[in-house]
Design a protein around this motif. Sequence first.
Motif, PDB file in Angstrom:
ATOM      1  N   UNK A  11     103.795 -33.596  -5.399  1.00 23.13           N
ATOM      2  CA  UNK A  11     103.433 -33.290  -6.780  1.00 23.13           C
ATOM      3  C   UNK A  11     102.626 -34.446  -7.382  1.00 23.13           C
ATOM      4  N   UNK A  12     101.547 -34.080  -8.097  1.00 26.23           N
ATOM      5  CA  UNK A  12     100.672 -35.074  -8.714  1.00 26.23           C
ATOM      6  C   UNK A  12     100.405 -34.697 -10.172  1.00 26.23           C
ATOM      7  N   UNK A  13     100.330 -35.709 -11.002  1.00 27.14           N
ATOM      8  CA  UNK A  13      99.871 -35.512 -12.380  1.00 27.14           C
ATOM      9  C   UNK A  13      98.385 -35.834 -12.396  1.00 27.14           C
ATOM     10  N   UNK A  14      97.568 -34.835 -12.724  1.00 23.09           N
ATOM     11  CA  UNK A  14      96.117 -34.983 -12.591  1.00 23.09           C
ATOM     12  C   UNK A  14      95.419 -34.615 -13.895  1.00 23.09           C
ATOM     13  N   UNK A  15      94.211 -35.178 -14.056  1.00 21.50           N
ATOM     14  CA  UNK A  15      93.336 -34.856 -15.167  1.00 21.50           C
ATOM     15  C   UNK A  15      91.936 -34.636 -14.621  1.00 21.50           C
ATOM     16  N   UNK A  16      91.068 -34.070 -15.440  1.00 15.80           N
ATOM     17  CA  UNK A  16      89.693 -33.806 -15.016  1.00 15.80           C
ATOM     18  C   UNK A  16      88.984 -35.120 -14.665  1.00 15.80           C
ATOM     19  N   UNK A  17      88.209 -35.099 -13.593  1.00 15.84           N
ATOM     20  CA  UNK A  17      87.419 -36.235 -13.081  1.00 15.84           C
ATOM     21  C   UNK A  17      88.280 -37.338 -12.451  1.00 15.84           C
ATOM     22  N   UNK A  18      89.566 -37.065 -12.272  1.00 18.22           N
ATOM     23  CA  UNK A  18      90.448 -38.068 -11.641  1.00 18.22           C
ATOM     24  C   UNK A  18      90.348 -37.964 -10.123  1.00 18.22           C
ATOM     25  N   UNK A  19      90.324 -39.090  -9.457  1.00 20.90           N
ATOM     26  CA  UNK A  19      90.336 -39.115  -7.992  1.00 20.90           C
ATOM     27  C   UNK A  19      91.770 -39.294  -7.502  1.00 20.90           C
ATOM     28  N   UNK A  20      92.132 -38.499  -6.497  1.00 19.22           N
ATOM     29  CA  UNK A  20      93.507 -38.500  -5.993  1.00 19.22           C
ATOM     30  C   UNK A  20      93.474 -38.553  -4.463  1.00 19.22           C
ATOM     31  N   UNK A  21      94.375 -39.348  -3.902  1.00 16.15           N
ATOM     32  CA  UNK A  21      94.564 -39.376  -2.444  1.00 16.15           C
ATOM     33  C   UNK A  21      95.775 -38.497  -2.097  1.00 16.15           C
ATOM     34  N   UNK A  22      95.530 -37.492  -1.258  1.00 18.82           N
ATOM     35  CA  UNK A  22      96.598 -36.564  -0.878  1.00 18.82           C
ATOM     36  C   UNK A  22      96.700 -36.530   0.645  1.00 18.82           C
ATOM     37  N   UNK A  23      97.759 -35.940   1.137  1.00 19.41           N
ATOM     38  CA  UNK A  23      97.886 -35.770   2.588  1.00 19.41           C
ATOM     39  C   UNK A  23      96.702 -34.967   3.114  1.00 19.41           C
ATOM     40  N   UNK A  24      96.328 -35.238   4.339  1.00 17.96           N
ATOM     41  CA  UNK A  24      95.112 -34.660   4.925  1.00 17.96           C
ATOM     42  C   UNK A  24      95.046 -33.145   4.712  1.00 17.96           C
ATOM     43  N   UNK A  25      93.913 -32.677   4.160  1.00 17.06           N
ATOM     44  CA  UNK A  25      93.651 -31.256   3.969  1.00 17.06           C
ATOM     45  C   UNK A  25      92.754 -30.748   5.089  1.00 17.06           C
ATOM     46  N   UNK A  65      86.231 -37.248   0.908  1.00 15.02           N
ATOM     47  CA  UNK A  65      86.216 -37.754   2.281  1.00 15.02           C
ATOM     48  C   UNK A  65      87.633 -37.759   2.870  1.00 15.02           C
ATOM     49  N   UNK A  66      87.657 -37.828   4.183  1.00 17.72           N
ATOM     50  CA  UNK A  66      88.911 -37.947   4.921  1.00 17.72           C
ATOM     51  C   UNK A  66      89.023 -39.388   5.407  1.00 17.72           C
ATOM     52  N   UNK A  67      90.194 -39.937   5.318  1.00 25.81           N
ATOM     53  CA  UNK A  67      90.378 -41.325   5.724  1.00 25.81           C
ATOM     54  C   UNK A  67      91.823 -41.554   6.139  1.00 25.81           C
ATOM     55  N   UNK A  68      92.104 -42.802   6.530  1.00 20.13           N
ATOM     56  CA  UNK A  68      93.466 -43.191   6.862  1.00 20.13           C
ATOM     57  C   UNK A  68      93.938 -44.253   5.887  1.00 20.13           C
ATOM     58  N   UNK A  69      95.212 -44.179   5.521  1.00 23.16           N
ATOM     59  CA  UNK A  69      95.770 -45.130   4.572  1.00 23.16           C
ATOM     60  C   UNK A  69      96.021 -46.483   5.207  1.00 23.16           C
ATOM     61  N   UNK A  70      96.527 -47.406   4.384  1.00 22.28           N
ATOM     62  CA  UNK A  70      96.842 -48.743   4.887  1.00 22.28           C
ATOM     63  C   UNK A  70      97.959 -48.680   5.923  1.00 22.28           C
ATOM     64  N   UNK A  89     101.987 -47.639  11.421  1.00 22.78           N
ATOM     65  CA  UNK A  89     101.607 -46.252  11.150  1.00 22.78           C
ATOM     66  C   UNK A  89     100.563 -46.222  10.043  1.00 22.78           C
ATOM     67  N   UNK A  90      99.516 -45.381  10.222  1.00 20.83           N
ATOM     68  CA  UNK A  90      98.504 -45.166   9.187  1.00 20.83           C
ATOM     69  C   UNK A  90      98.451 -43.672   8.877  1.00 20.83           C
ATOM     70  N   UNK A  91      98.783 -43.325   7.648  1.00 22.52           N
ATOM     71  CA  UNK A  91      98.839 -41.925   7.243  1.00 22.52           C
ATOM     72  C   UNK A  91      97.442 -41.344   7.086  1.00 22.52           C
ATOM     73  N   UNK A  92      97.245 -40.111   7.590  1.00 14.89           N
ATOM     74  CA  UNK A  92      95.958 -39.419   7.415  1.00 14.89           C
ATOM     75  C   UNK A  92      95.886 -38.864   5.998  1.00 14.89           C
ATOM     76  N   UNK A  93      94.844 -39.234   5.256  1.00 16.09           N
ATOM     77  CA  UNK A  93      94.705 -38.862   3.844  1.00 16.09           C
ATOM     78  C   UNK A  93      93.374 -38.166   3.585  1.00 16.09           C
TER      79      UNK A  93
END
Length: 226
Positions: A11-25, A65-70, A89-93
């Motif tokens: 669950x994320x609290x989001x607003x317009x034009x906000x950038x969010x990192x989520x689990x890989x889509x 974009x798709x990336x990997x976390x720290x 471990x590096x999570x796919x985001x």
Amino acid sequence: MYAIVEIAGHQFKVEKDQKVFVNRLATEEGKKVSFDNVLLLGDGDNVTVGAPAIDGAQVSAKVLKHLKGDKVIVFKKKRRKGYRVKNGHRQSLTEIVIESIAASGAKKAAPKKEVKKAEPKVEAKAAAPKAEKAAPKAAAKKATGKADDLKKVEGIGPKIASTLVEAGISTFAELAKTDAAKISEIIAGVRGNHVTDTWPAQAKLAADGKWDELKKWQDELDGGKA
């Protein structure tokens, strides 16, 4: 306006034009994606809470974009055991940007209809062996009901009687119709010197129910020999 929306299991609290990192889509970079599991909408002092989701509400976003976390270090240790394990471990985001939040009017994606596969006809196959098993029993029962005691013929013992039954001769009437030479051929595998000349005639008397006459004749025979 802001929203609390579920994206990829979080669950994320989001607003317009906000950038969010989520689990890989699974969506490709540059493509748009929408999320209709909106749990809460806030617009100034007006707050709408879903039960659990708000019908018609939707959050639209674009995949950047798709990336990997720290890297996260996982270190395990057991005291006085000499056990130490270190893993990274590096999570796919996926990074997305929120483009719009709709309070109503959005159409939810229709759920895919489940196609039921035809179940194999197990019952029909299972019934067949039962029928096959039942058939020999019924045949044996039927044969038992018609069978005569062929050992009442002078010169026929248990082994010969069972051999004749296996050859399809189970009654006095059937034995009476069988030629003596044929009988000798059928019982050729039974040890001993068997004289079959009088067996059809004896069987004929037994089939006709002439037991007294058969008994008198058998008293004069010697192992089936006249």
